[in-house]
Motif scaffolding. Structure first.
Motif, PDB file in Angstrom:
ATOM      1  N   VAL A   1      30.254  36.828  -7.795  1.00 38.70           N
ATOM      2  CA  VAL A   1      29.979  35.929  -8.921  1.00 38.70           C
ATOM      3  C   VAL A   1      30.695  34.612  -8.655  1.00 38.70           C
ATOM      4  O   VAL A   1      31.864  34.618  -8.263  1.00 38.70           O
ATOM      5  CB  VAL A   1      30.488  36.564 -10.236  1.00 38.70           C
ATOM      6  N   THR A   2      30.005  33.510  -8.830  1.00 36.68           N
ATOM      7  CA  THR A   2      30.590  32.202  -8.534  1.00 36.68           C
ATOM      8  C   THR A   2      30.285  31.210  -9.644  1.00 36.68           C
ATOM      9  O   THR A   2      29.141  31.114 -10.093  1.00 36.68           O
ATOM     10  CB  THR A   2      30.012  31.641  -7.211  1.00 36.68           C
ATOM     11  N   HIS A   3      31.305  30.492 -10.090  1.00 35.93           N
ATOM     12  CA  HIS A   3      31.118  29.357 -10.997  1.00 35.93           C
ATOM     13  C   HIS A   3      31.543  28.082 -10.284  1.00 35.93           C
ATOM     14  O   HIS A   3      32.645  28.033  -9.722  1.00 35.93           O
ATOM     15  CB  HIS A   3      31.998  29.487 -12.244  1.00 35.93           C
ATOM     16  N   VAL A   4      30.705  27.066 -10.302  1.00 35.10           N
ATOM     17  CA  VAL A   4      31.096  25.754  -9.789  1.00 35.10           C
ATOM     18  C   VAL A   4      31.638  24.934 -10.957  1.00 35.10           C
ATOM     19  O   VAL A   4      30.960  24.755 -11.968  1.00 35.10           O
ATOM     20  CB  VAL A   4      29.898  25.037  -9.141  1.00 35.10           C
ATOM     21  N   ASP A   5      32.877  24.456 -10.829  1.00 33.60           N
ATOM     22  CA  ASP A   5      33.525  23.712 -11.910  1.00 33.60           C
ATOM     23  C   ASP A   5      33.613  22.217 -11.637  1.00 33.60           C
ATOM     24  O   ASP A   5      33.868  21.440 -12.555  1.00 33.60           O
ATOM     25  CB  ASP A   5      34.942  24.252 -12.137  1.00 33.60           C
ATOM     26  N   GLY A   6      33.439  21.835 -10.387  1.00 29.98           N
ATOM     27  CA  GLY A   6      33.565  20.409 -10.097  1.00 29.98           C
ATOM     28  C   GLY A   6      33.165  20.070  -8.678  1.00 29.98           C
ATOM     29  O   GLY A   6      33.266  20.904  -7.777  1.00 29.98           O
ATOM     30  N   LEU A   7      32.673  18.845  -8.503  1.00 25.68           N
ATOM     31  CA  LEU A   7      32.355  18.320  -7.180  1.00 25.68           C
ATOM     32  C   LEU A   7      33.556  17.488  -6.731  1.00 25.68           C
ATOM     33  O   LEU A   7      33.967  16.572  -7.436  1.00 25.68           O
ATOM     34  CB  LEU A   7      31.109  17.435  -7.239  1.00 25.68           C
ATOM     35  N   VAL A   8      34.122  17.853  -5.597  1.00 25.34           N
ATOM     36  CA  VAL A   8      35.354  17.219  -5.130  1.00 25.34           C
ATOM     37  C   VAL A   8      35.014  16.212  -4.039  1.00 25.34           C
ATOM     38  O   VAL A   8      34.649  16.589  -2.919  1.00 25.34           O
ATOM     39  CB  VAL A   8      36.344  18.275  -4.609  1.00 25.34           C
ATOM     40  N   LEU A   9      35.126  14.930  -4.386  1.00 27.91           N
ATOM     41  CA  LEU A   9      34.765  13.867  -3.450  1.00 27.91           C
ATOM     42  C   LEU A   9      36.019  13.289  -2.812  1.00 27.91           C
ATOM     43  O   LEU A   9      36.770  12.538  -3.457  1.00 27.91           O
ATOM     44  CB  LEU A   9      33.982  12.755  -4.168  1.00 27.91           C
ATOM     45  N   ALA A  10      36.234  13.636  -1.559  1.00 25.57           N
ATOM     46  CA  ALA A  10      37.371  13.106  -0.816  1.00 25.57           C
ATOM     47  C   ALA A  10      36.951  11.820  -0.108  1.00 25.57           C
ATOM     48  O   ALA A  10      35.768  11.481  -0.052  1.00 25.57           O
ATOM     49  CB  ALA A  10      37.856  14.133   0.192  1.00 25.57           C
TER      50      ALA A  10
ATOM     51  N   GLY B   1      42.329  17.957  -7.474  1.00 20.39           N
ATOM     52  CA  GLY B   1      41.666  16.829  -6.825  1.00 20.39           C
ATOM     53  C   GLY B   1      41.486  17.011  -5.337  1.00 20.39           C
ATOM     54  O   GLY B   1      41.771  18.063  -4.781  1.00 20.39           O
ATOM     55  N   PRO B   2      40.955  15.965  -4.686  1.00 21.67           N
ATOM     56  CA  PRO B   2      40.727  16.015  -3.238  1.00 21.67           C
ATOM     57  C   PRO B   2      42.053  16.087  -2.471  1.00 21.67           C
ATOM     58  O   PRO B   2      43.073  15.596  -2.951  1.00 21.67           O
ATOM     59  CB  PRO B   2      40.015  14.689  -2.943  1.00 21.67           C
ATOM     60  N   ASN B   3      42.011  16.678  -1.286  1.00 21.15           N
ATOM     61  CA  ASN B   3      43.195  16.787  -0.437  1.00 21.15           C
ATOM     62  C   ASN B   3      43.055  15.898   0.798  1.00 21.15           C
ATOM     63  O   ASN B   3      43.019  16.381   1.924  1.00 21.15           O
ATOM     64  CB  ASN B   3      43.378  18.245   0.018  1.00 21.15           C
ATOM     65  N   ASP B   4      42.959  14.618   0.575  1.00 19.92           N
ATOM     66  CA  ASP B   4      42.796  13.724   1.723  1.00 19.92           C
ATOM     67  C   ASP B   4      44.048  13.681   2.585  1.00 19.92           C
ATOM     68  O   ASP B   4      45.162  13.879   2.092  1.00 19.92           O
ATOM     69  CB  ASP B   4      42.449  12.305   1.228  1.00 19.92           C
ATOM     70  N   ASP B   5      43.847  13.418   3.866  1.00 21.00           N
ATOM     71  CA  ASP B   5      44.977  13.260   4.771  1.00 21.00           C
ATOM     72  C   ASP B   5      45.702  11.952   4.441  1.00 21.00           C
ATOM     73  O   ASP B   5      45.071  10.970   4.015  1.00 21.00           O
ATOM     74  CB  ASP B   5      44.479  13.225   6.219  1.00 21.00           C
TER      75      ASP B   5
ATOM     76  N   PHE C   1      35.102  15.387   5.759  1.00 19.69           N
ATOM     77  CA  PHE C   1      35.701  16.677   6.078  1.00 19.69           C
ATOM     78  C   PHE C   1      36.336  17.368   4.871  1.00 19.69           C
ATOM     79  O   PHE C   1      36.278  18.582   4.751  1.00 19.69           O
ATOM     80  CB  PHE C   1      36.762  16.462   7.169  1.00 19.69           C
ATOM     81  N   HIS C   2      36.950  16.603   3.987  1.00 21.74           N
ATOM     82  CA  HIS C   2      37.691  17.209   2.871  1.00 21.74           C
ATOM     83  C   HIS C   2      36.867  17.320   1.590  1.00 21.74           C
ATOM     84  O   HIS C   2      37.415  17.646   0.536  1.00 21.74           O
ATOM     85  CB  HIS C   2      38.993  16.441   2.627  1.00 21.74           C
ATOM     86  N   HIS C   3      35.587  17.034   1.672  1.00 24.69           N
ATOM     87  CA  HIS C   3      34.739  17.276   0.501  1.00 24.69           C
ATOM     88  C   HIS C   3      34.728  18.766   0.168  1.00 24.69           C
ATOM     89  O   HIS C   3      34.766  19.619   1.063  1.00 24.69           O
ATOM     90  CB  HIS C   3      33.317  16.791   0.750  1.00 24.69           C
ATOM     91  N   SER C   4      34.675  19.076  -1.092  1.00 25.67           N
ATOM     92  CA  SER C   4      34.772  20.479  -1.484  1.00 25.67           C
ATOM     93  C   SER C   4      34.175  20.675  -2.877  1.00 25.67           C
ATOM     94  O   SER C   4      33.625  19.747  -3.474  1.00 25.67           O
ATOM     95  CB  SER C   4      36.252  20.895  -1.472  1.00 25.67           C
ATOM     96  N   LEU C   5      34.270  21.860  -3.355  1.00 29.69           N
ATOM     97  CA  LEU C   5      33.909  22.175  -4.728  1.00 29.69           C
ATOM     98  C   LEU C   5      35.098  22.815  -5.411  1.00 29.69           C
ATOM     99  O   LEU C   5      35.847  23.574  -4.784  1.00 29.69           O
ATOM    100  CB  LEU C   5      32.733  23.164  -4.779  1.00 29.69           C
ATOM    101  N   ASN C   6      35.289  22.502  -6.684  1.00 24.82           N
ATOM    102  CA  ASN C   6      36.154  23.348  -7.494  1.00 24.82           C
ATOM    103  C   ASN C   6      35.317  24.513  -7.987  1.00 24.82           C
ATOM    104  O   ASN C   6      34.190  24.336  -8.448  1.00 24.82           O
ATOM    105  CB  ASN C   6      36.760  22.564  -8.659  1.00 24.82           C
TER     106      ASN C   6
END
Lengths: 227, 227
Positions: free
Chosen positions: A97-106, A182-186, A110-115
């Motif tokens: 089961v998966t819920h998407v809570d947010g679009l993470v824009l780095a 939030g995003p985890n940018d280098d 490379f560091h783009h992700s989803l919450n």
């Protein structure tokens, strides 16, 4: 659903599931949890799960309605897909089961992700044969879609119960995974000129659309407007 | 994403995928489709897929980022989960995407349902090793989350490309399943006094939350406000 079957004793249960080789994290350890309440909350917010099983040596993943009663999941099995037949004496499944809570824009691609919040359950599913358990399972399936609805609809009759295949999967080998924030940018990317942040995502409920056959004078119930 | 790689020729493709033993419907035939445009539209609206594979004889289903370029899906593989290692020479997978569009409240518990659109893809996934293809795949993954974003972020560098495992899965053995419309109550239930209809569900985007490190003066981009 937070209801428990008479006879189960949730207070005896430890607060967390025991990790196994299959549920131990291979990476992102900080995102993995075995907390029982967290697992329950993620499951209870979902309408569908994705049920995986093996057919002819190959994986099959189908979206499926499910419900929870205490430490048991009940899955609506497609009688035609082979799940129901294979579930006697038992079908190895993985239920996710998966819920998407947010679009993470780095700033970096490379560091783009989803919450997200997800639960993965491994185990052997068995077809429910006991009539009372089947009845409770069907109520749980309906209440998973709209909490409270099972008490405000016609219960399944004997013919419908016979036509329904439900699999039971116990919550034993279970893990949750959660990403927040939030995003985890280098560090070297912090000066780049791109917008960076999170776009929250939530399910939104539209205005209920009455069926064409709805008789006049039947109002939208509170458990629907409360969604 | 609706972009196509130079060199692919979408106009040559038939309008529908060919059914196989695995994608032929076992029931609810009227809900199954092989229409290429429909399949693409369902895939392109999703942020995550559920990727199923077999590990140690048992099914595993993990939520995963993916992107589409023409008739190829690119899936972000967890290097730790065994997917990436197993994908050489090839990993049998089932990739499933599901959108819930509505809660279908029938008068009878039995006829409760969801309006949904799903796509199931069967096939053998291969790890992408070509550097150019990997770069395009990563752009597709980013643009799947927010269309247009890959052009407004720092592209992956050589180190990041080397650290990324992406699987390719061709769209060949594919089916879509769609349920729309109201409840299908039995004629003898039409007089029952329960509210009946559909509650629409859509994903809603909240106000973008800038990262704490965002420099002043960088506005929320149009491709984000357009979501």
């Amino acid at each position: 659903m937070s209801t428990t079957l008479p006879g189960t004793a949730p207070t005896d249960e430890p607060a967390a599931y025991e990790p196994t080789g299959r549920t131990a994290p291979s990476r992102s350890r900080d995102r993995v949890s075995y907390d029982r309440d967290l697992v329950h909350s993620i499951l209870d917010e979902a309408y569908v799960c994705h049920l995986g099983f093996v057919r002819g040596g190959a994986p099959v993943v189908l979206p499926t309605l499910f419900g929870r009663i205490g430490e048991r999941l009940y899955v609506h099995a497609s009688t035609g897909s082979g799940q129901a037949r294979a579930a006697d004496p038992g079908l190895e499944v993985c239920l996710t089961v998966t819920h998407v809570d947010g679009l993470v824009l780095a700033r970096s691609a490379f560091h783009h992700s989803l919450n997200f919040r997800s639960v993965v359950v491994h185990g052997t599913a068995h077809r429910v044969t006991d009539r009372d358990e089947l009845r409770e399972a069907l109520d749980a399936l309906v209440d998973q879609v709209v909490p409270g609805r099972s008490r405000d609809s016609r219960p399944a009759n004997a013919k419908e119960l016979a036509a329904t295949a439900v699999l039971r999967l116990d919550l034993a080998e279970v893990s949750a995974k959660v990403r927040t924030g939030g995003p985890n940018d280098d560090p070297e990317d912090l000066g780049l000129p791109y917008w960076t942040g999170v776009v929250p995502v939530t399910p939104a409920y539209g205005t209920p659309i009455p069926a064409e056959t709805l008789a006049p004078g039947i109002a939208v119930p509170e458990y629907v407007t409360a969604l």
